[in-house]
Design a protein around this motif. Structure first.
Motif, mmCIF file in Angstrom:
data_model
loop_
_atom_site.group_PDB
_atom_site.id
_atom_site.type_symbol
_atom_site.label_atom_id
_atom_site.label_comp_id
_atom_site.label_asym_id
_atom_site.label_seq_id
_atom_site.Cartn_x
_atom_site.Cartn_y
_atom_site.Cartn_z
ATOM 1 N N VAL A 117 0.858 -1.182 0.000
ATOM 2 C CA VAL A 117 0.000 0.000 0.000
ATOM 3 C C VAL A 117 0.898 1.237 0.000
ATOM 4 O O VAL A 117 1.906 1.279 0.710
ATOM 5 N N VAL A 118 0.533 2.222 -0.796
ATOM 6 C CA VAL A 118 1.316 3.449 -0.899
ATOM 7 C C VAL A 118 0.762 4.480 0.080
ATOM 8 O O VAL A 118 -0.437 4.798 0.054
ATOM 9 N N VAL A 129 -7.455 -4.365 4.142
ATOM 10 C CA VAL A 129 -6.395 -5.380 4.250
ATOM 11 C C VAL A 129 -6.589 -6.185 5.533
ATOM 12 O O VAL A 129 -6.463 -7.421 5.536
ATOM 13 N N ALA A 130 -6.917 -5.496 6.622
ATOM 14 C CA ALA A 130 -7.124 -6.192 7.897
ATOM 15 C C ALA A 130 -8.319 -7.136 7.821
ATOM 16 O O ALA A 130 -8.269 -8.262 8.325
ATOM 17 N N ARG A 136 -0.357 -5.521 5.542
ATOM 18 C CA ARG A 136 0.028 -4.460 4.628
ATOM 19 C C ARG A 136 1.517 -4.128 4.796
ATOM 20 O O ARG A 136 2.043 -4.104 5.901
ATOM 21 N N ARG A 137 2.148 -3.919 3.670
ATOM 22 C CA ARG A 137 3.509 -3.402 3.632
ATOM 23 C C ARG A 137 3.443 -2.039 2.968
ATOM 24 O O ARG A 137 2.962 -1.910 1.849
ATOM 25 N N THR A 161 8.214 -9.315 -1.444
ATOM 26 C CA THR A 161 8.772 -10.531 -0.849
ATOM 27 C C THR A 161 8.044 -11.735 -1.448
ATOM 28 O O THR A 161 7.051 -11.578 -2.175
ATOM 29 N N PRO A 162 8.487 -12.947 -1.138
ATOM 30 C CA PRO A 162 7.751 -14.131 -1.614
ATOM 31 C C PRO A 162 6.299 -14.189 -1.135
ATOM 32 O O PRO A 162 5.478 -14.906 -1.720
ATOM 33 N N ARG A 163 5.978 -13.426 -0.085
ATOM 34 C CA ARG A 163 4.618 -13.427 0.447
ATOM 35 C C ARG A 163 3.740 -12.354 -0.201
ATOM 36 O O ARG A 163 2.526 -12.321 0.051
ATOM 37 N N THR A 164 4.323 -11.486 -1.020
ATOM 38 C CA THR A 164 3.537 -10.409 -1.621
ATOM 39 C C THR A 164 2.548 -10.977 -2.626
ATOM 40 O O THR A 164 2.914 -11.705 -3.534
#
Length: 388
Positions: A117-118, A129-130, A136-137, A161-164
């Motif tokens: 998220v920006v 997201v929650a 959220r990153r 990341t691999p989780r994105t």
């Protein structure tokens, strides 16, 4: 009974800054430049179409994906960008863009997934997201030498990341008014393709861009049509924010996924309003161009007034909003000033730091809405001059 009743992931979201500032504005009789809603109605033809639907028997459940005439109008509208969507399988009508974003994240992400998220970000993003159970990153916008904001592409690259699972992108951007360039969006697209990411794009201000800025849907870029959930709505385009008619355009698979979540949130909404939005998309875009021009003038009017009142105004290339630095006025925390403004001078605004995970980096900015009548803007500016 367990105390508190609210589950931990939703405890940060018990109130919105918009409701709080609007309540303060009402209490003190303040000019409300905090919440982004216009104070004039949309095109007369659209309102007449809504009246005809209301009194023409269109008051029961519409079809789950949305009225067919609206889905067809949405598909025709997206052709202006060169993207073709099948109205039967690739368009979904939602209860505004907020529901569309939330349903998309619930449908497409889960526990263990990360969503980029920006920041600053519209406040519902973090809650969505929650609700999806994801994490959220956050990456921040960066300021250029001329005061404009743009994506930090290095930070975006490092955040993957691999989780994105997904990137949530908003342009034209609320709250800052920035509009991402083609070069920046092409870089985002390349990263999405490289890492097999879904893009969820909030494009509700797609028509409200100023000067030489252009809205470029991410789905139009190479490799993105099949991985982008494009979201927009009628509210900002046609001055009908209370109607809550939004939509999703994407592939049949992604639209079906979003529908699976959406149908158990609202099921359907706005039955008699959907034909009116279809009419507006087909017939009222010249009215929208007049709106865009008037909003550009209002942006200039408010920006000049804020500068005259002592604020350092940041450039805005779109949306309803302009941001202003409070430090030249001797304040260090815009939120502290925002809470005092309604009583002190009779104006409500929103601190930008409430839209971030890193409030100290954004604490000097206030967001003001200029989607108001000129006399309202002038009254607000006159009151703000008392701060000098």
């Amino acid at each position: 009974m367990r105390e508190p009743a609210l589950v931990p992931r939703l405890r940060p979201f018990t109130a919105t800054i918009f409701a709080e500032m609007t309540a303060l504005a009402v209490k003190h009789g303040a000019v409300n430049l905090g919440q982004g809603f216009p104070d004039t109605d949309g095109p007369a033809g659209m309102l007449e179409a809504a009246k005809n639907s209301l009194f023409g028997g269109d008051n029961q459940y519409p079809p789950g994906p949305g009225r067919p005439e609206l889905r067809a109008a949405i598909a025709r509208h997206r052709l202006r960008y060169g993207t073709e969507y099948d109205p039967d399988t690739e368009v979904l009508v939602t209860a505004g863009a907020t529901e569309a974003i939330t349903a998309a994240l619930i449908a497409l992400t889960e526990a263990g997934d990360e969503v980029i998220v920006v920041e600053p970000y519209y406040d519902s993003y973090a809650a969505a997201v929650a609700m999806a159970g994801a994490q959220r990153r956050v990456i921040g916008l960066v300021e250029t030498a001329d005061g404009r904001l743009e994506l930090d592409l290095d930070a975006l690259r490092d955040a993957i990341t691999p989780r994105t699972r997904a990137v949530l992108l908003n342009s034209p951007h609320n709250p800052t008014g920035t509009v991402f360039s083609r070069a920046q969006l092409e870089a985002v697209a390349a990263l999405c393709v490289e890492h097999d990411l879904i893009a969820v794009t909030d494009e509700v201000y797609e028509h409200l861009v100023f000067d030489d800025a252009s809205h470029i849907p991410l789905a139009t870029l190479p490799g993105m049509r099949e991985r982008t959930v494009s979201i927009s709505s009628a509210g900002k385009t046609f001055n009908c924010t209370g109607w809550k008619i939004g939509w999703v355009c994407s592939t049949p698979e992604l639209v079906a996924a979003v529908k699976a979540a959406k149908q158990f949130i609202t099921f359907v909404s706005g039955g008699p309003l959907q034909p009116a939005v279809a009419y507006a998309l087909d017939h009222e875009l010249p009215w929208v161009e007049e709106l865009r021009t008037s909003l550009q003038d209002k942006r200039d009017r408010l920006s000049a007034g804020l500068a005259d009142a002592g604020f350092a105004v940041r450039p805005s290339s779109g949306t309803y909003f302009v941001t202003a630095d409070v430090r030249p006025l001797g304040f260090t925390d815009a939120a502290e000033l925002a809470w005092k403004l309604p009583e002190r001078v009779g104006v409500a605004a929103v601190p930008v730091k409430v839209f971030t995970d890193h409030p100290d980096e954004w604490k000097h900015l206030l967001r003001f809405a200029f989607c108001k009548r000129n006399e309202v803007i002038d009254e607000a500016v006159g009151r703000l001059r008392k701060l000098v």
